[in-house]
Design a protein around this motif. Sequence first.
Motif, PDB file in Angstrom:
ATOM      1  N   ILE A 128      -3.658  -2.334 -13.474  1.00 17.95           N
ATOM      2  CA  ILE A 128      -2.943  -1.738 -12.343  1.00 17.95           C
ATOM      3  C   ILE A 128      -3.847  -0.778 -11.572  1.00 17.95           C
ATOM      4  O   ILE A 128      -3.813  -0.719 -10.337  1.00 17.95           O
ATOM      5  N   TYR A 131      -5.958  -1.737  -8.492  1.00 23.89           N
ATOM      6  CA  TYR A 131      -5.325  -1.794  -7.172  1.00 23.89           C
ATOM      7  C   TYR A 131      -5.757  -0.622  -6.292  1.00 23.89           C
ATOM      8  O   TYR A 131      -5.790  -0.730  -5.059  1.00 23.89           O
ATOM      9  N   THR A 203      -4.427 -10.057  -1.712  1.00 24.81           N
ATOM     10  CA  THR A 203      -5.790  -9.599  -1.978  1.00 24.81           C
ATOM     11  C   THR A 203      -6.046  -9.596  -3.480  1.00 24.81           C
ATOM     12  O   THR A 203      -5.114  -9.680  -4.293  1.00 24.81           O
ATOM     13  N   ARG A 205      -6.868  -7.079  -5.149  1.00 25.52           N
ATOM     14  CA  ARG A 205      -6.233  -5.868  -5.683  1.00 25.52           C
ATOM     15  C   ARG A 205      -4.768  -6.137  -6.042  1.00 25.52           C
ATOM     16  O   ARG A 205      -4.275  -5.707  -7.093  1.00 25.52           O
ATOM     17  N   GLU A 206      -4.082  -6.840  -5.162  1.00 22.85           N
ATOM     18  CA  GLU A 206      -2.673  -7.160  -5.422  1.00 22.85           C
ATOM     19  C   GLU A 206      -2.532  -8.120  -6.600  1.00 22.85           C
ATOM     20  O   GLU A 206      -1.567  -8.043  -7.372  1.00 22.85           O
ATOM     21  N   TYR A 208      -4.504  -8.185  -9.273  1.00 24.05           N
ATOM     22  CA  TYR A 208      -4.642  -7.378 -10.490  1.00 24.05           C
ATOM     23  C   TYR A 208      -3.417  -6.498 -10.727  1.00 24.05           C
ATOM     24  O   TYR A 208      -3.039  -6.236 -11.880  1.00 24.05           O
ATOM     25  N   LEU A 209      -2.788  -6.024  -9.661  1.00 24.05           N
ATOM     26  CA  LEU A 209      -1.562  -5.237  -9.799  1.00 24.05           C
ATOM     27  C   LEU A 209      -0.468  -6.074 -10.469  1.00 24.05           C
ATOM     28  O   LEU A 209       0.210  -5.607 -11.399  1.00 24.05           O
TER      29      LEU A 209
END
Length: 448
Positions: A128, A131, A203, A205-206, A208-209
């Motif tokens: 998390i 992100y 993305t 990042r999203e 992995y979130l």
Amino acid sequence: MSVPVLLYATSSNYTECRKIIKRFLNKIESLLNLMSTPILKSFIGWRMVALAFFLDFCAVGYSFQSFPVVVLELSREFSLSRFSASLPIPIFMIMSSLFMPFIGKALDAGSIKRILSLGALVYGLSLISLYFTFSYFFFLMIFTLPIALGVTMMGNISVSKLISVWFRKYTGRALGIASVGVSFAGFVFPNLTSFILNDLGLTWREAYLIFGILVLVINIPVVHFFIVDSPREINQFPDGDDKEEINKDDLEKDWAIEELIKDKNFWVLSLVFAIQFCSMMGVLSHVTFYSEGKGWSQSWAAFIFSMYAMPAIASKIIFGWLVENKLDARVAVTISLIIQSVAILSIFFVETPYQMVILVMLFGFGGGSALPLSNILFNRAYSNKSFGKARGAAQPFISVFQISGTLVAAWLFDFYGNYDLAFIMLGSILIIPLITIWFFEEELKSNP
């Protein structure tokens, strides 16, 4: 109380009567204690195998197996060289190898369930946190420290220890099936990550979130409610046997670290699998880059990488079963190394993505057996009692070689502009473990 007992008590044998009543009450107490311990009629060892499969799937999938797709986005966003883009996985492995001896020792001495739970918590929170990263440096710090720790605690060494506690006769089969989770993740996560990034338009990042939230809401409850540390906790025995006359754990030798590093088998196994993993990682870390360099799309690159997984699944089960059924383990390792080497050296003849898929599948069948074979042989050489310690102690040495394949291949590409010399090196070095494995003495060394 019966009439004979009352008569016996009233005839000046009150003390004897008390003894009878006390024995009766003790039996009732023993029965109540037994009833308070959960007893399951059906053997749940295979449930532990299924859970190990799932945990391995998540541990490797959310981090390692998704990274070859994510790294293409990272390279573009941060304008990375091939060497810089290749750094996360090698550093991840170095840190994991440094954590592993301590985790292995903790697994041998304490609760496997507790370590798995803590690992899932660290892993989920760390994913998390990616992100919120907006520099490559902080991405590296999170990926190679807390994520590496979480994966190591929740991953293969922990679940392999769990399996080795639940099985004796069927260890090879059980470890082979459990390790399929690693390969299945290799099929699912590259394609899933590509779908998230390319089709859904999210993305990295999203992505992995999402992965981190899934670990927290699924993995932690699964471990808490379903993992059982050992058969003894629920009055069962390894392999589902009706009884265990002698507790083998009490008879097995507890190897000290000093004894391990003086033992020939320890270094033979460490060198063999260090070089095999080195070759595997060097290829897998660059196969998506190689595919894009051939002019194939990112979706094709992700698909090619994922096709390593399906034959690797079959390989884990087949080789685990063969070794369990008395195939000389050295022969099994030799076969896997030859297949892996042939596949790598054949890459030079590839002209289409379909041909690359076939070679990657062949490569997967050869290299896919390395993980279960390494666990089986370490368990066979050093017993269930010292498996975690031996496997953990070997990992720093293995990781030094393992990461070198990725980094040297990246450096050779940056220097020459192609992967020709890198793939020749990664295929040719397998001659070393092909010879070394025959110095392994295939005998149980568990007893002092």
